[in-house]
Design a protein around this motif. Sequence first.
Motif, PDB file in Angstrom:
ATOM      1  N   PHE A  14       0.863  -1.159   0.090  1.00 10.24           N
ATOM      2  CA  PHE A  14      -0.041   0.225  -0.241  1.00 10.24           C
ATOM      3  C   PHE A  14       0.749   1.275  -0.059  1.00 10.24           C
ATOM      4  O   PHE A  14       0.515   2.137  -0.721  1.00 10.24           O
ATOM      5  N   SER A  15       2.009   1.178   0.837  1.00  6.52           N
ATOM      6  CA  SER A  15       2.858   2.331   0.901  1.00  6.52           C
ATOM      7  C   SER A  15       3.558   2.588  -0.708  1.00  6.52           C
ATOM      8  O   SER A  15       3.718   3.742  -1.062  1.00  6.52           O
ATOM      9  N   ILE A  16       3.871   1.369  -1.200  1.00  8.04           N
ATOM     10  CA  ILE A  16       4.591   1.594  -2.451  1.00  8.04           C
ATOM     11  C   ILE A  16       3.580   2.239  -3.543  1.00  8.04           C
ATOM     12  O   ILE A  16       4.085   3.031  -4.130  1.00  8.04           O
ATOM     13  N   ALA A  17       2.673   1.730  -3.387  1.00  4.06           N
ATOM     14  CA  ALA A  17       1.415   2.127  -4.516  1.00  4.06           C
ATOM     15  C   ALA A  17       0.930   3.613  -4.238  1.00  4.06           C
ATOM     16  O   ALA A  17       0.860   4.366  -4.909  1.00  4.06           O
ATOM     17  N   THR A  18       0.997   4.067  -2.855  1.00  2.00           N
ATOM     18  CA  THR A  18       0.665   5.525  -2.566  1.00  2.00           C
ATOM     19  C   THR A  18       1.871   6.266  -3.088  1.00  2.00           C
ATOM     20  O   THR A  18       1.513   7.377  -3.712  1.00  2.00           O
ATOM     21  N   TYR A  19       2.901   6.056  -2.551  1.00  2.00           N
ATOM     22  CA  TYR A  19       4.210   6.949  -3.054  1.00  2.00           C
ATOM     23  C   TYR A  19       4.471   6.723  -4.495  1.00  2.00           C
ATOM     24  O   TYR A  19       4.974   7.977  -4.930  1.00  2.00           O
ATOM     25  N   ALA A  20       4.368   5.734  -5.041  1.00  2.00           N
ATOM     26  CA  ALA A  20       4.556   5.663  -6.400  1.00  2.00           C
ATOM     27  C   ALA A  20       3.580   6.720  -7.237  1.00  2.00           C
ATOM     28  O   ALA A  20       3.895   7.100  -8.330  1.00  2.00           O
ATOM     29  N   LEU A  52       9.424  12.548  -2.958  1.00  2.00           N
ATOM     30  CA  LEU A  52       8.638  11.263  -2.440  1.00  2.00           C
ATOM     31  C   LEU A  52       9.613   9.859  -2.923  1.00  2.00           C
ATOM     32  O   LEU A  52       9.120   8.989  -2.571  1.00  2.00           O
ATOM     33  N   ALA A  53      10.228  10.125  -3.857  1.00  2.00           N
ATOM     34  CA  ALA A  53      10.946   8.808  -4.241  1.00  2.00           C
ATOM     35  C   ALA A  53      11.952   8.322  -3.198  1.00  2.00           C
ATOM     36  O   ALA A  53      12.212   7.097  -3.219  1.00  2.00           O
ATOM     37  N   VAL A  54      12.401   9.067  -2.143  1.00  2.00           N
ATOM     38  CA  VAL A  54      12.964   8.598  -1.195  1.00  2.00           C
ATOM     39  C   VAL A  54      12.356   7.437  -0.377  1.00  2.00           C
ATOM     40  O   VAL A  54      12.558   6.477  -0.143  1.00  2.00           O
ATOM     41  N   PRO A  55      11.119   8.116   0.198  1.00  2.00           N
ATOM     42  CA  PRO A  55      10.254   7.018   0.922  1.00  2.00           C
ATOM     43  C   PRO A  55       9.547   6.132   0.298  1.00  2.00           C
ATOM     44  O   PRO A  55       9.561   4.923   0.510  1.00  2.00           O
ATOM     45  N   LEU A  56       9.509   6.212  -1.233  1.00  2.00           N
ATOM     46  CA  LEU A  56       9.201   5.103  -2.031  1.00  2.00           C
ATOM     47  C   LEU A  56      10.161   4.070  -2.251  1.00  2.00           C
ATOM     48  O   LEU A  56       9.755   2.816  -2.328  1.00  2.00           O
ATOM     49  N   THR A  57      11.500   4.569  -2.193  1.00  2.00           N
ATOM     50  CA  THR A  57      12.717   3.371  -2.237  1.00  2.00           C
ATOM     51  C   THR A  57      12.496   2.612  -0.891  1.00  2.00           C
ATOM     52  O   THR A  57      12.830   1.587  -0.963  1.00  2.00           O
TER      53      THR A  57
END
Length: 243
Positions: free
Chosen positions: A109-115, A124-129
Amino acid sequence: MQWLRDMWTKEGPGIPKNAPKKSGLALFADTLAREWWEMVKLNILFILTALFVVTIPAAIVATARVSVTFVEDRNSYLLRDYVEAFIRYFWRATAWGLAFTLAVGVGVFSIATYAATARDNLVLAVPLTIALVATVFIAVVACHLVVLMVMRDLPPPTLLRLATIASVIRPLPALAALAFVAVLWLAHIVFYPVSVFMPATLNFSLGMFAVAFGVHRAAVMVLTLPMATQAHREPHAGDATHI
């Protein structure tokens, strides 16, 4: 009906005592060639016992239990070993299954949200990674934990600690195993409907065997650590070792 009973209860095939030892992909291929029919039957058992959904974690652990015997080239009585493991680890497998499903679910869910928002805000690429790495690491820990669970009875904190250590010291084999599983299901999708029978015959058992094969060495390594030995000697550590 003797042949039908023997198909499920007889001892699995072994290897000649004087055969040269293999390793890596050669050993994987050799074991697969030797145990493929057992894996087909194992796949059927998995499907039958996972039909109720809530039994999926226990079915996964039971499949891992049999897969470890394949990896270690130990005598395997498929139906007996599977049923015993399914019953023995049912509640533990269910609890761990819920915990890891929740953890991976939060990660996805976090990946989908940040992406979805990282396109407009590169920060937001940092929290996505971070979310991506953390989710993958949780999946790797889950692979090690399942195999460690069926190799030795350990208290939950020790089991999680050893699985985490194993994931840190040897993450690549587990990642390769997960990639192999992903390729299996991708092949099923790409070649459908020709591949319609893949899940029914081999995908589940072969995928679990790949995971067990990939993480087994790391599992053996961490089981020799003092914390594992000490935990195994405690009264609640349970039954005999399966190494």
